[in-house]
Motif scaffolding. Structure first.
Motif, PDB file in Angstrom:
ATOM      1  N   ARG A 114       6.147 -10.006 -19.463  1.00  0.00           N
ATOM      2  CA  ARG A 114       4.608 -10.002 -19.525  1.00  0.00           C
ATOM      3  C   ARG A 114       3.958 -10.476 -18.002  1.00  0.00           C
ATOM      4  O   ARG A 114       2.548  -9.974 -17.551  1.00  0.00           O
ATOM      5  N   HIS A 115       4.502 -10.334 -17.322  1.00  0.00           N
ATOM      6  CA  HIS A 115       3.100 -10.691 -16.184  1.00  0.00           C
ATOM      7  C   HIS A 115       3.962  -9.246 -15.329  1.00  0.00           C
ATOM      8  O   HIS A 115       4.312  -8.986 -13.981  1.00  0.00           O
ATOM      9  N   LYS A 116       3.221  -8.177 -15.328  1.00  0.00           N
ATOM     10  CA  LYS A 116       3.242  -7.147 -14.679  1.00  0.00           C
ATOM     11  C   LYS A 116       2.784  -7.091 -13.034  1.00  0.00           C
ATOM     12  O   LYS A 116       3.949  -6.374 -12.240  1.00  0.00           O
ATOM     13  N   LYS A 117       2.172  -7.898 -12.685  1.00  0.00           N
ATOM     14  CA  LYS A 117       1.999  -7.773 -10.846  1.00  0.00           C
ATOM     15  C   LYS A 117       3.008  -8.609 -10.601  1.00  0.00           C
ATOM     16  O   LYS A 117       3.133  -8.578  -9.729  1.00  0.00           O
ATOM     17  N   ALA A 118       3.811  -9.252 -11.437  1.00  0.00           N
ATOM     18  CA  ALA A 118       4.956 -10.690 -11.055  1.00  0.00           C
ATOM     19  C   ALA A 118       5.818  -9.505 -10.496  1.00  0.00           C
ATOM     20  O   ALA A 118       7.129  -9.334 -10.867  1.00  0.00           O
ATOM     21  N   MET A 119       6.459  -9.690  -8.816  1.00  0.00           N
ATOM     22  CA  MET A 119       7.603  -8.996  -8.769  1.00  0.00           C
ATOM     23  C   MET A 119       8.716 -10.120  -8.771  1.00  0.00           C
ATOM     24  O   MET A 119      10.001  -9.090  -8.347  1.00  0.00           O
ATOM     25  N   VAL A 120       9.127 -10.999  -8.566  1.00  0.00           N
ATOM     26  CA  VAL A 120      10.089 -11.985  -8.110  1.00  0.00           C
ATOM     27  C   VAL A 120       9.379 -13.209  -9.019  1.00  0.00           C
ATOM     28  O   VAL A 120       8.505 -13.567  -9.156  1.00  0.00           O
ATOM     29  N   TRP A 161       7.275 -19.305  -3.027  1.00  0.00           N
ATOM     30  CA  TRP A 161       8.128 -18.526  -3.243  1.00  0.00           C
ATOM     31  C   TRP A 161       8.464 -19.452  -4.611  1.00  0.00           C
ATOM     32  O   TRP A 161       8.930 -20.669  -4.690  1.00  0.00           O
ATOM     33  N   VAL A 162       9.977 -18.971  -4.582  1.00  0.00           N
ATOM     34  CA  VAL A 162      11.117 -20.026  -5.435  1.00  0.00           C
ATOM     35  C   VAL A 162      12.573 -20.018  -5.115  1.00  0.00           C
ATOM     36  O   VAL A 162      12.858 -19.211  -3.973  1.00  0.00           O
ATOM     37  N   GLN A 163      13.516 -20.643  -5.609  1.00  0.00           N
ATOM     38  CA  GLN A 163      14.652 -21.050  -4.898  1.00  0.00           C
ATOM     39  C   GLN A 163      15.981 -20.358  -5.058  1.00  0.00           C
ATOM     40  O   GLN A 163      16.153 -19.252  -6.288  1.00  0.00           O
ATOM     41  N   GLY A 164      16.720 -19.701  -4.578  1.00  0.00           N
ATOM     42  CA  GLY A 164      17.827 -18.204  -4.504  1.00  0.00           C
ATOM     43  C   GLY A 164      18.548 -18.209  -4.918  1.00  0.00           C
ATOM     44  O   GLY A 164      19.394 -17.433  -5.350  1.00  0.00           O
ATOM     45  N   SER A 165      18.469 -19.384  -6.116  1.00  0.00           N
ATOM     46  CA  SER A 165      20.153 -19.474  -6.410  1.00  0.00           C
ATOM     47  C   SER A 165      20.279 -18.760  -7.683  1.00  0.00           C
ATOM     48  O   SER A 165      20.964 -18.257  -8.356  1.00  0.00           O
ATOM     49  N   CYS A 166      19.226 -18.424  -8.444  1.00  0.00           N
ATOM     50  CA  CYS A 166      18.580 -17.747  -9.954  1.00  0.00           C
ATOM     51  C   CYS A 166      17.665 -17.195  -9.812  1.00  0.00           C
ATOM     52  O   CYS A 166      16.538 -18.004  -9.857  1.00  0.00           O
ATOM     53  N   PHE A 167      17.027 -16.346  -9.612  1.00  0.00           N
ATOM     54  CA  PHE A 167      15.336 -15.366  -9.600  1.00  0.00           C
ATOM     55  C   PHE A 167      15.978 -13.503 -10.207  1.00  0.00           C
ATOM     56  O   PHE A 167      16.983 -13.323  -9.917  1.00  0.00           O
ATOM     57  N   LEU A 168      14.995 -13.510 -10.679  1.00  0.00           N
ATOM     58  CA  LEU A 168      14.533 -12.120 -10.832  1.00  0.00           C
ATOM     59  C   LEU A 168      13.941 -11.086  -9.853  1.00  0.00           C
ATOM     60  O   LEU A 168      12.506 -11.654  -9.420  1.00  0.00           O
ATOM     61  N   VAL A 169      13.909 -10.407  -9.564  1.00  0.00           N
ATOM     62  CA  VAL A 169      13.708  -8.967  -8.931  1.00  0.00           C
ATOM     63  C   VAL A 169      13.392  -7.928  -9.915  1.00  0.00           C
ATOM     64  O   VAL A 169      13.947  -7.382  -9.916  1.00  0.00           O
ATOM     65  N   LYS A 170      12.220  -7.687  -9.643  1.00  0.00           N
ATOM     66  CA  LYS A 170      11.671  -6.061 -10.731  1.00  0.00           C
ATOM     67  C   LYS A 170      11.900  -4.847  -9.265  1.00  0.00           C
ATOM     68  O   LYS A 170      11.865  -5.061  -8.187  1.00  0.00           O
ATOM     69  N   ARG A 171      12.697  -4.107  -9.594  1.00  0.00           N
ATOM     70  CA  ARG A 171      13.743  -2.959  -8.676  1.00  0.00           C
ATOM     71  C   ARG A 171      12.828  -2.431  -8.254  1.00  0.00           C
ATOM     72  O   ARG A 171      12.506  -1.929  -6.599  1.00  0.00           O
ATOM     73  N   GLU A 172      10.971  -1.954  -8.687  1.00  0.00           N
ATOM     74  CA  GLU A 172      10.499  -1.592  -7.450  1.00  0.00           C
ATOM     75  C   GLU A 172       9.648  -1.868  -6.639  1.00  0.00           C
ATOM     76  O   GLU A 172       8.923  -1.013  -5.708  1.00  0.00           O
ATOM     77  N   ILE A 173       9.292  -2.813  -6.386  1.00  0.00           N
ATOM     78  CA  ILE A 173       9.741  -3.880  -5.411  1.00  0.00           C
ATOM     79  C   ILE A 173       9.897  -3.679  -3.951  1.00  0.00           C
ATOM     80  O   ILE A 173       9.574  -3.374  -3.186  1.00  0.00           O
ATOM     81  N   PHE A 174      11.354  -2.802  -4.690  1.00  0.00           N
ATOM     82  CA  PHE A 174      12.168  -2.405  -3.542  1.00  0.00           C
ATOM     83  C   PHE A 174      11.472  -1.666  -2.539  1.00  0.00           C
ATOM     84  O   PHE A 174      11.748  -1.611  -0.822  1.00  0.00           O
ATOM     85  N   GLY A 175      10.949  -0.996  -3.136  1.00  0.00           N
ATOM     86  CA  GLY A 175      10.734   0.912  -2.748  1.00  0.00           C
ATOM     87  C   GLY A 175       9.222   0.185  -1.900  1.00  0.00           C
ATOM     88  O   GLY A 175       8.696   1.391  -1.110  1.00  0.00           O
ATOM     89  N   LYS A 176       8.220  -0.565  -2.042  1.00  0.00           N
ATOM     90  CA  LYS A 176       7.303  -0.621  -1.432  1.00  0.00           C
ATOM     91  C   LYS A 176       7.572  -1.878  -0.378  1.00  0.00           C
ATOM     92  O   LYS A 176       6.787  -1.687   0.669  1.00  0.00           O
ATOM     93  N   ILE A 177       7.997  -2.700  -0.274  1.00  0.00           N
ATOM     94  CA  ILE A 177       8.738  -3.113   0.919  1.00  0.00           C
ATOM     95  C   ILE A 177       9.890  -3.471   1.467  1.00  0.00           C
ATOM     96  O   ILE A 177      10.233  -4.423   2.520  1.00  0.00           O
ATOM     97  N   GLY A 178      11.112  -2.581   0.535  1.00  0.00           N
ATOM     98  CA  GLY A 178      12.647  -2.828   1.897  1.00  0.00           C
ATOM     99  C   GLY A 178      12.834  -3.584   0.871  1.00  0.00           C
ATOM    100  O   GLY A 178      12.418  -4.751   0.153  1.00  0.00           O
ATOM    101  N   LYS A 199       2.432 -10.729   0.199  1.00  0.00           N
ATOM    102  CA  LYS A 199       2.163 -10.218   1.440  1.00  0.00           C
ATOM    103  C   LYS A 199       1.204  -8.426   1.033  1.00  0.00           C
ATOM    104  O   LYS A 199       0.149  -8.122   1.491  1.00  0.00           O
ATOM    105  N   ALA A 200       2.524  -8.189   0.133  1.00  0.00           N
ATOM    106  CA  ALA A 200       1.911  -6.772   0.293  1.00  0.00           C
ATOM    107  C   ALA A 200       0.907  -6.600  -1.250  1.00  0.00           C
ATOM    108  O   ALA A 200       1.010  -5.858  -1.592  1.00  0.00           O
ATOM    109  N   GLY A 201       0.905  -8.173  -2.348  1.00  0.00           N
ATOM    110  CA  GLY A 201      -0.483  -7.830  -2.847  1.00  0.00           C
ATOM    111  C   GLY A 201       0.368  -8.345  -4.426  1.00  0.00           C
ATOM    112  O   GLY A 201      -0.690  -7.676  -5.101  1.00  0.00           O
ATOM    113  N   TYR A 202       1.140  -8.571  -4.274  1.00  0.00           N
ATOM    114  CA  TYR A 202       2.062  -9.121  -5.985  1.00  0.00           C
ATOM    115  C   TYR A 202       2.339 -10.054  -5.765  1.00  0.00           C
ATOM    116  O   TYR A 202       1.872 -11.354  -4.420  1.00  0.00           O
ATOM    117  N   GLU A 203       2.429 -10.964  -7.162  1.00  0.00           N
ATOM    118  CA  GLU A 203       3.204 -12.279  -7.511  1.00  0.00           C
ATOM    119  C   GLU A 203       4.175 -12.847  -7.225  1.00  0.00           C
ATOM    120  O   GLU A 203       5.396 -11.745  -7.861  1.00  0.00           O
TER     121      GLU A 203
END
Length: 243
Positions: A114-120, A161-178, A199-203
């Protein structure tokens, strides 16, 4: 169903005591299809044997891949390893000391879609007693220590930021920020990653999907954990005070 694009990533190290509850709840509350990648960081207990047994399980086996590292690479390196050997649109990074709730993955993926700009996208992390451990952070951690109840932190919200024990990341962001910063052996890597995403402009998004976290994922001494936390905190301060 968008879930066909999901890779679940589990990193283990000396995690044998908590794995039965993890796999039981994953089976009970997670609807296929999904893929499960388990990376073990050279456990010396019975973790490897347990994982090999689960690989033969009719439910997990067809969609489960095991990787056994020869050394303990730490969390950030293992997560980067997972990014390279998976292909799903969404990666969901998991601790081994979790207990899931009904339809957690479906709800998490729907929120991300639902949230296109949210990468995490992070979830509502609960302690075993039902109090909130983490509901996203904006300056301070939201809800920490409060008894969870209907209506409390039950809305999606942009956070820092969110806690790291359970979180989703969209693959496309790795190509943008590493990938994840591998200087973080354990703790702090998700905070750093979220800050880089923003910092890269995403949510970074919090979604009210409840997951129980027992905080006993690895058999590491309290002193060692404290030392790792202090080291990560120092890294974060040194890296981000200059930004």
């Amino acid at each position: 169903m968008v879930q066909t694009q999901v890779d679940l990533v589990l990193v283990t190290y000396e995690s044998r005591p908590v794995l039965p509850a993890f796999f039981h709840s994953l089976r009970q509350f997670t609807k296929p299809p999904f893929r499960l990648l388990v990376i073990d960081n050279n456990s010396k207990d019975q973790t490897k044997a347990y994982l090999q047994a689960m690989r033969k399980d009719p439910f997990f086996g067809p969609q489960m891949r095991l990787v056994f590292n020869r050394t303990n690479l730490g969390v950030a390196k293992a997560w980067n390893q997972a990014v390279k050997i998976t292909s799903g649109r969404y990666l969901v990074f998991l601790n081994p000391d979790l207990v899931f709730t009904k339809d957690w993955l479906q709800k998490l993926v729907q929120s991300a879609a639902r949230h296109k700009k949210a990468m995490v996208v992070g979830v509502k992390i609960l302690n075993p007693d039902g109090t909130i451990y983490h509901a996203g952070a904006n300056g301070k951690i939201r809800g920490k220590g409060q008894m969870d109840r209907p209506g409390l932190f039950d809305q999606e919200k942009k956070v820092r930021w969110v806690q790291g024990s359970c979180f989703l990341v969209k693959r496309e962001i790795f190509g943008k920020i590493g990938g994840f910063d591998e200087r973080f052996f354990m703790y702090g890597e998700e905070v750093d990653f979220c800050w880089r995403v923003r910092k890269a402009g995403y949510e970074v998004l919090y979604t009210p999907v409840s997951i129980y976290h027992y905080r006993k994922g690895s058999q590491i001494s309290r002193a060692a954990r404290l030392q790792l936390r202090r080291h990560s905190a120092q890294l974060l301060r040194a890296k981000w005070r200059k930004k």
